[in-house]
Design an enzyme around this catalytic site. Structure first.
Site, PDB file in Angstrom:
ATOM      1  N   ARG A   1       0.820  -1.210   0.000  1.00  7.96           N
ATOM      2  CA  ARG A   1       0.000   0.000   0.000  1.00  7.96           C
ATOM      3  C   ARG A   1       0.860   1.268   0.000  1.00  7.96           C
ATOM      4  O   ARG A   1       0.371   2.341  -0.319  1.00  7.96           O
ATOM      5  CB  ARG A   1      -0.918   0.013   1.216  1.00  7.96           C
ATOM      6  CG  ARG A   1      -1.901  -1.131   1.224  1.00  7.96           C
ATOM      7  CD  ARG A   1      -2.614  -1.223   2.548  1.00  7.96           C
ATOM      8  NE  ARG A   1      -3.519  -0.122   2.769  1.00  7.96           N
ATOM      9  CZ  ARG A   1      -4.800  -0.110   2.424  1.00  7.96           C
ATOM     10  NH1 ARG A   1      -5.316  -1.156   1.816  1.00  7.96           N
ATOM     11  NH2 ARG A   1      -5.559   0.923   2.680  1.00  7.96           N
TER      12      ARG A   1
ATOM     13  N   TRP B   1       2.090   6.182   6.233  1.00 12.10           N
ATOM     14  CA  TRP B   1       2.465   6.971   5.049  1.00 12.10           C
ATOM     15  C   TRP B   1       2.270   8.415   5.491  1.00 12.10           C
ATOM     16  O   TRP B   1       1.138   8.861   5.695  1.00 12.10           O
ATOM     17  CB  TRP B   1       1.552   6.610   3.888  1.00 12.10           C
ATOM     18  CG  TRP B   1       1.939   7.202   2.572  1.00 12.10           C
ATOM     19  CD1 TRP B   1       2.826   6.698   1.667  1.00 12.10           C
ATOM     20  CD2 TRP B   1       1.414   8.403   1.985  1.00 12.10           C
ATOM     21  NE1 TRP B   1       2.887   7.518   0.565  1.00 12.10           N
ATOM     22  CE2 TRP B   1       2.034   8.567   0.731  1.00 12.10           C
ATOM     23  CE3 TRP B   1       0.490   9.363   2.399  1.00 12.10           C
ATOM     24  CZ2 TRP B   1       1.756   9.641  -0.103  1.00 12.10           C
ATOM     25  CZ3 TRP B   1       0.210  10.432   1.568  1.00 12.10           C
ATOM     26  CH2 TRP B   1       0.846  10.561   0.319  1.00 12.10           C
TER      27      TRP B   1
ATOM     28  N   ASN C   1      -5.557   5.403  10.149  1.00  7.57           N
ATOM     29  CA  ASN C   1      -5.371   5.774   8.740  1.00  7.57           C
ATOM     30  C   ASN C   1      -6.307   6.941   8.465  1.00  7.57           C
ATOM     31  O   ASN C   1      -7.428   6.933   8.955  1.00  7.57           O
ATOM     32  CB  ASN C   1      -5.814   4.643   7.805  1.00  7.57           C
ATOM     33  CG  ASN C   1      -4.911   3.441   7.883  1.00  7.57           C
ATOM     34  OD1 ASN C   1      -3.908   3.454   8.587  1.00  7.57           O
ATOM     35  ND2 ASN C   1      -5.278   2.394   7.176  1.00  7.57           N
ATOM     36  N   GLY C   2      -5.884   7.874   7.649  1.00 10.30           N
ATOM     37  CA  GLY C   2      -6.756   9.000   7.319  1.00 10.30           C
ATOM     38  C   GLY C   2      -6.205  10.294   7.885  1.00 10.30           C
ATOM     39  O   GLY C   2      -5.026  10.365   8.257  1.00 10.30           O
TER      40      GLY C   2
ATOM     41  N   GLU D   1       0.248   6.752 -20.062  1.00 13.64           N
ATOM     42  CA  GLU D   1       0.409   5.640 -19.116  1.00 13.64           C
ATOM     43  C   GLU D   1       1.858   5.132 -19.120  1.00 13.64           C
ATOM     44  O   GLU D   1       2.416   4.831 -18.066  1.00 13.64           O
ATOM     45  CB  GLU D   1      -0.593   4.529 -19.473  1.00 13.64           C
ATOM     46  CG  GLU D   1      -0.511   3.263 -18.649  1.00 13.64           C
ATOM     47  CD  GLU D   1      -0.750   3.444 -17.160  1.00 13.64           C
ATOM     48  OE1 GLU D   1      -1.127   4.539 -16.717  1.00 13.64           O
ATOM     49  OE2 GLU D   1      -0.519   2.481 -16.409  1.00 13.64           O
TER      50      GLU D   1
ATOM     51  N   LYS E   1       4.265   5.131 -15.853  1.00 16.28           N
ATOM     52  CA  LYS E   1       4.939   3.929 -15.326  1.00 16.28           C
ATOM     53  C   LYS E   1       6.413   4.211 -15.085  1.00 16.28           C
ATOM     54  O   LYS E   1       6.974   3.831 -14.072  1.00 16.28           O
ATOM     55  CB  LYS E   1       4.806   2.735 -16.286  1.00 16.28           C
ATOM     56  CG  LYS E   1       3.452   2.100 -16.414  1.00 16.28           C
ATOM     57  CD  LYS E   1       2.997   1.325 -15.204  1.00 16.28           C
ATOM     58  CE  LYS E   1       2.271   2.167 -14.212  1.00 16.28           C
ATOM     59  NZ  LYS E   1       0.893   2.359 -14.220  1.00 16.28           N
TER      60      LYS E   1
ATOM     61  N   GLU F   1       6.858   6.578 -12.070  1.00 16.41           N
ATOM     62  CA  GLU F   1       6.485   5.969 -10.795  1.00 16.41           C
ATOM     63  C   GLU F   1       7.578   5.080 -10.233  1.00 16.41           C
ATOM     64  O   GLU F   1       7.886   5.146  -9.053  1.00 16.41           O
ATOM     65  CB  GLU F   1       5.234   5.089 -10.966  1.00 16.41           C
ATOM     66  CG  GLU F   1       3.946   5.839 -11.048  1.00 16.41           C
ATOM     67  CD  GLU F   1       2.763   4.894 -11.230  1.00 16.41           C
ATOM     68  OE1 GLU F   1       1.788   5.040 -10.499  1.00 16.41           O
ATOM     69  OE2 GLU F   1       2.805   4.012 -12.110  1.00 16.41           O
TER      70      GLU F   1
ATOM     71  N   HIS G   1       4.301  21.820 -30.641  1.00 12.27           N
ATOM     72  CA  HIS G   1       3.914  23.030 -29.917  1.00 12.27           C
ATOM     73  C   HIS G   1       4.663  23.164 -28.591  1.00 12.27           C
ATOM     74  O   HIS G   1       4.164  23.782 -27.657  1.00 12.27           O
ATOM     75  CB  HIS G   1       2.397  23.033 -29.678  1.00 12.27           C
ATOM     76  CG  HIS G   1       1.621  23.008 -30.953  1.00 12.27           C
ATOM     77  ND1 HIS G   1       1.567  24.093 -31.803  1.00 12.27           N
ATOM     78  CD2 HIS G   1       0.910  22.019 -31.555  1.00 12.27           C
ATOM     79  CE1 HIS G   1       0.832  23.775 -32.862  1.00 12.27           C
ATOM     80  NE2 HIS G   1       0.432  22.518 -32.739  1.00 12.27           N
TER      81      HIS G   1
ATOM     82  N   LYS H   1      -0.497   2.691  -2.820  1.00  8.56           N
ATOM     83  CA  LYS H   1      -1.356   1.909  -3.707  1.00  8.56           C
ATOM     84  C   LYS H   1      -2.804   2.373  -3.600  1.00  8.56           C
ATOM     85  O   LYS H   1      -3.511   2.449  -4.582  1.00  8.56           O
ATOM     86  CB  LYS H   1      -1.244   0.433  -3.307  1.00  8.56           C
ATOM     87  CG  LYS H   1      -2.057  -0.509  -4.178  1.00  8.56           C
ATOM     88  CD  LYS H   1      -1.421  -0.632  -5.538  1.00  8.56           C
ATOM     89  CE  LYS H   1      -2.247  -1.440  -6.514  1.00  8.56           C
ATOM     90  NZ  LYS H   1      -1.831  -1.144  -7.896  1.00  8.56           N
TER      91      LYS H   1
HETATM   92  C1  G6P Z   1      -2.536   5.543  -6.765  1.00  3.97           C
HETATM   93  C2  G6P Z   1      -1.900   4.302  -7.339  1.00  3.97           C
HETATM   94  C3  G6P Z   1      -2.140   4.253  -8.841  1.00  3.97           C
HETATM   95  C4  G6P Z   1      -3.621   4.335  -9.133  1.00  3.97           C
HETATM   96  C5  G6P Z   1      -4.267   5.556  -8.484  1.00  3.97           C
HETATM   97  C6  G6P Z   1      -5.781   5.473  -8.554  1.00  3.97           C
HETATM   98  O1  G6P Z   1      -1.868   6.671  -7.201  1.00  3.97           O
HETATM   99  O2  G6P Z   1      -0.514   4.283  -7.062  1.00  3.97           O
HETATM  100  O3  G6P Z   1      -1.624   3.049  -9.366  1.00  3.97           O
HETATM  101  O4  G6P Z   1      -3.816   4.383 -10.512  1.00  3.97           O
HETATM  102  O5  G6P Z   1      -3.927   5.612  -7.108  1.00  3.97           O
HETATM  103  O6  G6P Z   1      -6.201   4.384  -7.778  1.00  3.97           O
HETATM  104  P1  G6P Z   1      -7.498   3.562  -7.977  1.00  3.97           P
HETATM  105  O7  G6P Z   1      -7.403   2.472  -6.922  1.00  3.97           O
HETATM  106  O8  G6P Z   1      -8.645   4.482  -7.697  1.00  3.97           O
HETATM  107  O9  G6P Z   1      -7.532   3.015  -9.338  1.00  3.97           O
END
Ligand code: G6P
Length: 613
Positions: free
Chosen positions: A27, A74, A100-101, A486, A490, A493, A509, A608
């Site tokens: 996560r 986190w 959490n939160g 995308e 990747k 990230e 542009h 995550k």
């Molecule tokens: C985080 C993850 C991404 C994901 C995004 C949206 O940033 O690291 O991999 O695309 O959240 O998450 P979801 O669970 O709503 O698709």
């Protein structure tokens, strides 16, 4: 983003808690801690960094007991260090609490609590909650633990998933949620709580999803769920559907690589029993009751974050092509504050792998408040978004552990293709012949992805050539523009290389100014309707000595003559190229990250499941 595990039962606490935290590592986190209640005392251990630090620090301690909690943090308020790591305690150290939160009114509460003599030890927002709970237990109040937690929660604003233990309440754990997921595990004479079920899936398959404003009391004599108004509830006990091997690496070096290689199967799972190439029909059980709505609506908004937002961009094209309805794609984080205009015929789709992303959930709720029908495309079964949408489709990709989303993306796009075909059929904009052609091709995609994966090792050499770069540009047109986004995401990230995705023609542009012999440009150039245009864009890069790395359709000699390197994908329909073209880009990012020694599955600073806004 933060993970919670809690355990009530006879197993060795340290094993269950550390095991659960390891399952939640994916996560994203930067510090960890645990607390065990034994007799009349609490033992708390915390460590900044990876779980192995916590493991080492707790190795020689006596952590025997019948209840414990663990947490991966986190950081939101306060740097990641030992002190700010959870669990937190109140003034006399009687309770331990993980959270959490975000507690949004923590500043006001902190000032009040300090005036009442509480001394704060951390920079976190969470500590206010620990002090509040302890005040309700001490200072002559003497409430039972669950009542103290309930009263404290009535004072906080914001989002939370919490688990609390008390040195004076043997074997008892209280958990509660608002806006941050919590799942209970019901075993034989033992109970678990986790921010997702993978934390304890090896011990029990019976689970209860807590809803917002609900709390659970777990103890030696059983479990009880009630709401914050103190009304007892009878939640449904559900069974976990997926098997344990889905959260194991199965011989792969990283979860991300395993998940990339799972795509031939996950694509099949995303269309199993749903498409009929002979009749040209699509059956999506989850949308059965809203077919009238899909036939009548005159506008679609798709809202999502991150990779799911990229899938939404492909969905936009698919629905516009097959169903001829205008589609808008919105970042959920923008949409929620944009005061959007909803017309009477609008249908909103939200896409989320985790089903818990705070901004996507807020977008969903905003539309619902205005009585707009919201449909979901979700992976995690039983997640909050899945439960709060009017109807929806599960993508059935199974648990995705690697922080960088791969298989969920391709499954989302597969499901979006089916929704587009379904809508086209319902609205009469897609005739049977074309629907048959599309569905006859969709069923071949898993084999075509497998074919690409057979050359997966070649992507390692591709990455070697690429390594050493500090920037990269990804270009695509039409259906493949979102793939460029995308691919760049990747790379950013997991390998921490700056990359940008651009529509190929838009390059002139601005980004063209960056192109020289040191600038690698990844160009998506499959044999689709904009192929010739993309070839011209490649010429423009070549003319400026840029290095071109192309993804092209097999046997394309024209691209081979132009590009520095080409990776080939099988031929398909225009609308399905994203599903094939993204695979080499996933592999490229993966191998780049490995070669640079990056932590592929848990990239720095990323989470995550982003449960805070
Ligand atoms: C985080 C993850 C991404 C994901 C995004 C949206 O940033 O690291 O991999 O695309 O959240 O998450 P979801 O669970 O709503 O698709």
């Amino acid at each position: 983003m933060c993970g919670i595990i809690g355990y009530v039962g006879p197993r060795p606490q340290r094993d269950v808690l550390l095991g659960g935290l390891k399952r939640l590592e994916y996560r994203g986190y930067d510090s960890a801690g645990l607390a065990v209640q034994s007799g009349e005392r609490l033992r708390i251990v915390k460590a900044a960094g990876k779980i192995r630090e916590l493991e080492a620090r707790s190795a020689d301690l006596d952590l025997s007991g019948t209840v414990g909690i663990g947490h991966t943090r986190w950081a939101t308020h306060g740097v990641p260090n030992d002190i700010n790591a959870h669990p937190h305690t109140g003034r006399v150290g009687r309770i331990a609490l993980v959270h959490n939160g975000i507690i949004e009114n923590y500043q006001t509460l902190r000032t009040l609590l300090e005036k009442r003599g509480n001394v704060f030890r951390t920079e976190t927002d969470t500590e206010v909650l620990a002090h509040l709970v302890e005040e309700y237990l001490e200072n002559g109040h003497d409430h039972p633990l669950e009542e103290a937690v309930r009263l404290a929660l009535l004072e906080v604003e914001g989002a939370y998933g919490i688990a609390v233990i008390d040195s004076h309440s043997p074997g008892r754990l209280v958990a509660a949620r608002r806006g941050s997921p919590l799942v209970l595990g019901i075993g034989e004479g033992e109970f678990f709580v986790g921010s997702d079920a993978s934390a304890f899936a090896e011990y029990t398959r019976e689970i209860i999803y807590l809803n917002d404003d609900e709390m659970a009391i777990l103890g030696p004599d059983g479990y009880l769920v009630k709401n914050l108004e103190n009304v007892e509830l009878s939640p449904e006990v559900q069974r976990l559907e997926w098997e344990l091997d889905r959260i194991e690496k199965g011989g792969f070096e990283h979860f991300m690589l395993k998940e990339i290689h799972e795509q031939p199967e996950t694509l099949v799972d995303a269309m199993r029993g749903r498409v009929n190439p002979e009749t040209g029909e699509v059956k999506l059980g989850g949308l059965q009751d809203v077919q009238g709505l899909l036939a009548r609506c005159d506008r679609v908004i798709i809202s999502a974050c991150g990779t799911s937002w990229h899938a939404a961009l492909i969905g936009e094209r698919l629905i516009e092509e097959f169903a001829r309805i205008p589609v808008e794609v919105e970042y959920a984080s923008e949409f929620r504050y944009a005061d959007p205009v909803f017309t009477p015929g609008t249908v909103v789709f939200v896409i989320s792998q985790s089903g818990e992303t705070a901004d996507t959930l807020a977008a969903l709720r905003l539309a619902r408040e205005q009585e707009v029908p919201v449909l979901g495309i979700v992976n995690v079964v039983g997640s909050t978004i899945a439960r709060e949408t009017l109807a929806g489709v599960y993508i059935h990709a199974g648990p995705e552990i690697g922080v960088a989303s791969t298989k969920a993306f391709t499954s989302q796009v597969t499901v979006l293709s089916q929704i587009a075909v379904l809508m086209g059929r319902l609205r009469g904009t897609l005739d049977t012949t074309r629907a048959r052609e599309v569905l006859s091709e969709i069923v071949h995609l898993p084999a075509k992805v497998r074919q690409i994966l057979e050359q997966a090792d070649g992507m390692r050499d591709f990455a070697t050539e690429f390594s050493g770069v500090g920037n990269a540009l990804y270009l695509g047109r039409g259906y493949n523009f979102p793939v460029a986004l995308e691919g760049a995401l990747k790379l950013k990230e997991i390998s921490y290389i700056h990359a940008e995705g651009y529509p190929a023609a838009e390059m002139k542009h601005g980004p063209i100014a960056l192109i020289d012999q040191d600038m690698p440009v990844v160009v998506l150039a499959p044999g689709d309707s904009v192929y010739d245009k993309v070839v011209s864009n490649i010429e423009e890069i070549r003319a400026r000595r840029g290095r071109v790395y192309a993804v092209a359709t097999e046997d394309d000699d024209r691209i081979a003559a132009l590009a520095d390197r080409v990776v080939y994908i099988p031929r398909t329909l225009d609308c399905f190229y994203p599903l094939l073209a993204v695979v080499p880009l996933q592999l490229l990012a993966y191998h780049m990250a490995v070669q640079r020694g990056c932590d592929v599955d848990q990239p720095r600073n990323l989470a995550k499941s982003v449960t805070v806004e």
